[in-house]
Design a protein around this motif. Structure first.
Motif, PDB file in Angstrom:
ATOM      1  N   GLN A   5      -5.535   4.737  -1.266  1.00  0.00           N
ATOM      2  CA  GLN A   5      -5.334   3.445  -2.134  1.00  0.00           C
ATOM      3  C   GLN A   5      -6.091   2.448  -1.750  1.00  0.00           C
ATOM      4  O   GLN A   5      -6.636   1.661  -2.633  1.00  0.00           O
ATOM      5  N   LEU A   6      -6.031   2.162  -0.395  1.00  0.00           N
ATOM      6  CA  LEU A   6      -6.890   1.003  -0.052  1.00  0.00           C
ATOM      7  C   LEU A   6      -8.291   1.122  -0.324  1.00  0.00           C
ATOM      8  O   LEU A   6      -9.119   0.313  -0.769  1.00  0.00           O
TER       9      LEU A   6
ATOM     10  N   TRP B 213       0.789  -1.359  -0.163  1.00  0.00           N
ATOM     11  CA  TRP B 213       0.007  -0.032   0.166  1.00  0.00           C
ATOM     12  C   TRP B 213       0.736   1.283   0.012  1.00  0.00           C
ATOM     13  O   TRP B 213       0.797   1.921   0.857  1.00  0.00           O
TER      14      TRP B 213
END
Length: 432
Positions: free
Chosen positions: A321-322, A315
């Motif tokens: 982004q997650l 990540w």
């Protein structure tokens, strides 16, 4: 009536009665809550734009263009209707921020499809905007516990705070949590993005601040050199609370004469480091569950492989982004089916340091990533990447390097910049 499902509210701005009435009836037949006006002036005087989920406007209205609504109603999406003769100008005005355009006379099915698509995208954007703040401080890892313990201690203070951390780690959410701290008496939170900020805009935002205001300066490292003295004076003379964030090392920028030292010392009174996802991997499971609760169309959760893939990855974009990865998977998932690892789509994300170390120690390095490269045990992910690139870039193109590393060319370029690994001038022929 209290149990009736929520209906999206749509405003029509159209001066031609036949089109206005026809469109209203079409949308009402499909269970939308519709209002209509004949001009932007009438809309401004009679309706609250914020109550609408979508505004559909003709391009050419009495006295104004429909695109004038875009900035007026932001962030409410605007769909522009245009006659065939003005289609080119409608396309040009999309650059101003309209979400879509549709030609008149419009096809009913095409209009309904566009409306559904826009409203669906808006709901997902609303979730996206909401969830990052909601999830940033979740979890029971020691890294996040340190952060939550410090919030009440600094909430009532007038001292400037510098929040440092990687992109997407939740720095803005932490700033807002400090502002909203139990002991805080501050009522207003001004969020200023320092990237590309103009002097007039900056000065006006600082002028409205007061002792009851928190001024959050996001991306402080991006503040233009000409604006830094203005901020320094404001911090020395204003009674408001200043919180700054940066994903760059300000001390290094000062040594390189890219940031004022006196401003840095004014900013860095209380320093808080926002942990990365790599430092709080134990929180990923609870964060995933919280993100998924914000999406009504998730019915079956994640497969075991998908959940493990999310936990195992590095990540580099952290929480943002997650969240975006899950949001995309939700959109692509079939109704009633669990989200599988393929929908998660992590194929081009660099493996976590834990995974790399495990492969190295076992002497069984992933052949897809390290074919023809004998890496010594104990290398960190950054050391591994640096050594591999430096030893192979003279004989390999950027495409081949990225393929060997199992990442995209864009990721390769970004990591080169981050680690300061540039190609030699003689290597341009291999840059493809």
């Amino acid at each position: 009536m209290s149990n009736a499902p929520h209906r999206d509210k749509i405003l029509i701005v159209e001066d031609e009665e036949i089109i206005r009435v026809s469109l209203r009836k079409l949308l009402e037949r499909h269970d939308y809550d519709v209002s209509d006006v004949v001009s932007i002036k009438a809309a401004s005087e009679n309706v609250d734009f914020k109550q609408f989920a979508l505004i559909i406007s003709d391009l050419r209205l009495p006295g104004q263009l429909g695109t004038d609504l875009i900035k007026m109603v932001d962030p409410v999406p605007v769909l522009i209707m245009t006659s065939y003769a003005s289609l080119r100008s409608a396309v040009d005005t999309m650059r101003q921020g309209a979400v879509d355009y549709i030609s008149k006379p419009f096809d009913h099915d095409e209009m309904l499809l566009s409306v559904r698509r826009i409203l669906s995208a808006s709901r997902h954007r609303a979730v996206a905007a909401k969830t990052l703040g909601d999830i940033a401080l979740l979890g029971s890892s020691e890294a996040i516990k340190k952060i939550t313990r410090v919030i009440p201690k600094v909430a009532a203070s007038d001292l400037p705070i510098l929040i440092q951390g990687e992109t997407g780690s939740g720095k803005s959410a932490l700033a807002l949590a400090i502002h909203n701290g139990k002991k805080s008496t501050r009522q207003r939170f001004i969020n200023i993005n320092c990237a590309g900020l103009k002097e007039a805009e900056f000065a006006s935002q600082l002028d409205v601040s007061s002792s009851s205001t928190t001024v959050f300066l996001n991306n402080i490292a991006e503040l233009e050199a000409s604006l830094q003295p203005l901020l320094l004076r404001a911090m020395q003379n204003s009674q408001c609370r200043f919180i700054c964030s940066s994903d760059q090392d300000l001390e290094k920028l000062c040594k390189a004469n890219l940031f004022r030292k006196d401003l840095y010392y004014e900013i860095d009174v209380v320093s808080i480091a926002m942990p990365t996802m790599r430092q709080r991997s134990a929180d990923i499971s609870v964060i995933i569950q919280e993100i998924l609760t914000h999406f009504d169309d998730v019915s079956s959760g994640l497969t075991e492989d998908a959940a493990q893939a999310l936990i195992d990855y590095h990540w580099p974009g952290n929480l943002r982004q997650l969240k975006n990865t899950l949001q995309q998977a939700v959109i692509l998932a079939s109704p009633g089916e669990p989200i599988d690892a393929e929908l998660i789509g992590l194929g081009e994300i660099t493996p976590s340091p834990t995974q790399v170390t495990r492969h190295l120690s076992a002497g069984s390095i992933d052949q897809r990533i390290t074919q023809d490269y004998d890496a010594p045990a104990g290398l960190s992910l950054e050391d591994y990447f640096t050594r591999f690139v430096l030893e192979n870039q003279e004989n390999m193109s950027e495409t081949d390097l990225a393929k060997k590393l199992g990442i995209s060319r864009k990721s390769l370029w970004e990591r080169r910049n981050k680690l300061g690994i540039s190609r030699k001038k003689g290597d341009e022929s291999l840059s493809d």
